[in-house]
Design an enzyme around this catalytic site. Structure first.
Site, PDB file in Angstrom:
ATOM      1  N   GLY A 147       0.863  -1.189   0.161  1.00 37.77           N
ATOM      2  CA  GLY A 147      -0.135  -0.070   0.110  1.00 37.77           C
ATOM      3  C   GLY A 147       0.861   1.233  -0.096  1.00 37.77           C
ATOM      4  CG  LEU A 202       1.563   3.877  -5.106  1.00 36.86           C
ATOM      5  CD1 LEU A 202       1.075   3.831  -6.482  1.00 36.86           C
ATOM      6  CD2 LEU A 202       2.831   4.637  -4.954  1.00 36.86           C
ATOM      7  CD  GLN A 206      -3.629  10.586   5.178  1.00 31.26           C
ATOM      8  OE1 GLN A 206      -4.145   9.420   5.504  1.00 31.26           O
ATOM      9  NE2 GLN A 206      -3.942  11.645   5.452  1.00 31.26           N
ATOM     10  CG  ASP A 226      -4.230  -7.495  -5.680  1.00 31.89           C
ATOM     11  OD1 ASP A 226      -4.397  -7.338  -4.422  1.00 31.89           O
ATOM     12  OD2 ASP A 226      -5.143  -7.516  -6.554  1.00 31.89           O
ATOM     13  CE1 TYR A 261      -9.288   0.495   7.898  1.00 28.64           C
ATOM     14  CE2 TYR A 261     -10.269   1.959   9.750  1.00 28.64           C
ATOM     15  CZ  TYR A 261      -9.186   1.631   8.945  1.00 28.64           C
ATOM     16  OH  TYR A 261      -7.866   1.941   9.259  1.00 28.64           O
ATOM     17  CE  LYS A 276      -6.991  -1.481   9.402  1.00 29.24           C
ATOM     18  NZ  LYS A 276      -5.320  -1.841   9.120  1.00 29.24           N
TER      19      LYS A 276
END
Length: 319
Positions: free
Chosen positions: A8, A10, A12, A52, A141, A145
């Site tokens: 991941g 790319l 934030q 991926d 989400y 988590k």
């Protein structure tokens, strides 16, 4: 950490931690990965692999090719986006994590998987929320988590995989835009303050949530992964925070620098419902005690730095 794979990369967090880690550990020792590439500094200034995480072989191939010993697993679908596509959130967040942990088990890698304040739900104590408490999240989400924390604990206890993680609050960055989270307003407000001196907030007045400036978040990942494992009583569920504020407080802080700034409200009921299910503030005592967590930025320091950096980025003078 010697050879690090960032999934991941790319996103934030990924787009910043890759560049930061390359300065610390060396460009050839930090391999960025994502399921697509594009033109960006992360992909163009160092080693980049198409990975991926829902495809286990791609993860395994990257780990083997670069002799990886540490995986910073950031690939995930966030809260607001996840509610629009729960099936995709489960696939990426759970199946992706399972694949990473399996590869780590087979290749003897350490794994850092950030969790989130989304693990908490409406029945969790709202103020000074303990690290170990009731967790009944109401978003996909959050469900992924909580399950992810437990899965990482399982891999440590059963297979001795060196898993570590912290629960991030909302993250605020002057580099990368956020990717569909409930706390995104706290980034967009700075851009709009500089560009238009006005912002329409999608959360209600008085909505308190924990937040953190990105430099502190990057430090947290490195500090936890470099921490002495013998001192880690907890591993995959550290509360960490730097500040807690509501929309009026961040607006008031911006007005100290841009007096003409105004904010109004157009509440998104779906996002507000998510925000209302999360804590107002976290207790991060254990992170401070077990691995020396100590953030550098509060709301005032972050606001000044955000406006200074973004004014240069956007070529807008505000002073």
């Amino acid at each position: 950490m010697k050879k690090i794979l960032v999934t991941g990369a790319l996103g934030q967090i990924g787009s910043e931690i890759v560049m930061s880690m390359r300065k610390t550990y060396g460009e050839d020792n930090v391999i960025a990965s994502s399921r697509s590439k594009g033109k960006n500094d992360v992909a163009e200034t160092g080693i980049f692999e198409i990975v991926d995480v829902t495809k286990a072989q791609q993860v395994a191939d990257a780990v083997k090719k670069h002799k990886i010993d540490t995986i910073i697993h950031l690939a995930a679908i966030l809260s607001a986006t996840g509610e629009n596509n729960p099936a995709a959130a489960w696939d990426v967040n759970m199946n992706g994590l399972y694949n990473v942990l399996e590869v780590a088990r087979e290749s003897q890698c350490a794994v850092c998987t950030p969790s989130s304040i989304a693990v908490f739900g409406p029945s969790t104590p709202k103020d000074n929320t303990p690290q170990n408490t009731l967790m009944r999240p109401t978003t996909m989400y959050g469900v992924t988590k909580v399950a992810g924390e437990l899965l990482c604990d399982y891999y440590f206890q059963k297979y001795n995989v060196d898993t570590r993680g912290m629960r991030f609050p909302g993250l605020i960055s002057n580099v990368a835009l956020p990717g569909g989270g409930t706390t995104d307003y706290a980034v967009h407000i700075y851009y709009e303050a500089l560009k238009n001196k006005k912002y329409t907030c999608f959360l209600e007045k008085g909505t308190y949530m924990d937040m953190m400036y990105m430099p502190d978040a990057l430090d947290a990942i490195v500090q936890l992964m470099e921490a002495d494992p013998s001192k880690l009583v907890d591993r995959n569920a550290f509360n960490i925070t730097a500040m807690s504020f509501d929309p009026e407080e961040i607006s008031a802080e911006i007005k100290k620098h841009i007096p003409a700034f105004e904010m109004d409200y157009d509440v998104n009921t779906n996002i507000q419902k998510i925000a209302d299910s999360w804590p107002n503030s976290l207790d991060d005592t254990e992170a401070r005690k077990q691995w020396g967590w100590n953030p550098k930025y509060d709301l005032a320091a972050m606001t000044k730095d955000m406006l200074d950096k973004l004014s240069l980025k956007l070529n807008i003078q505000y002073k």
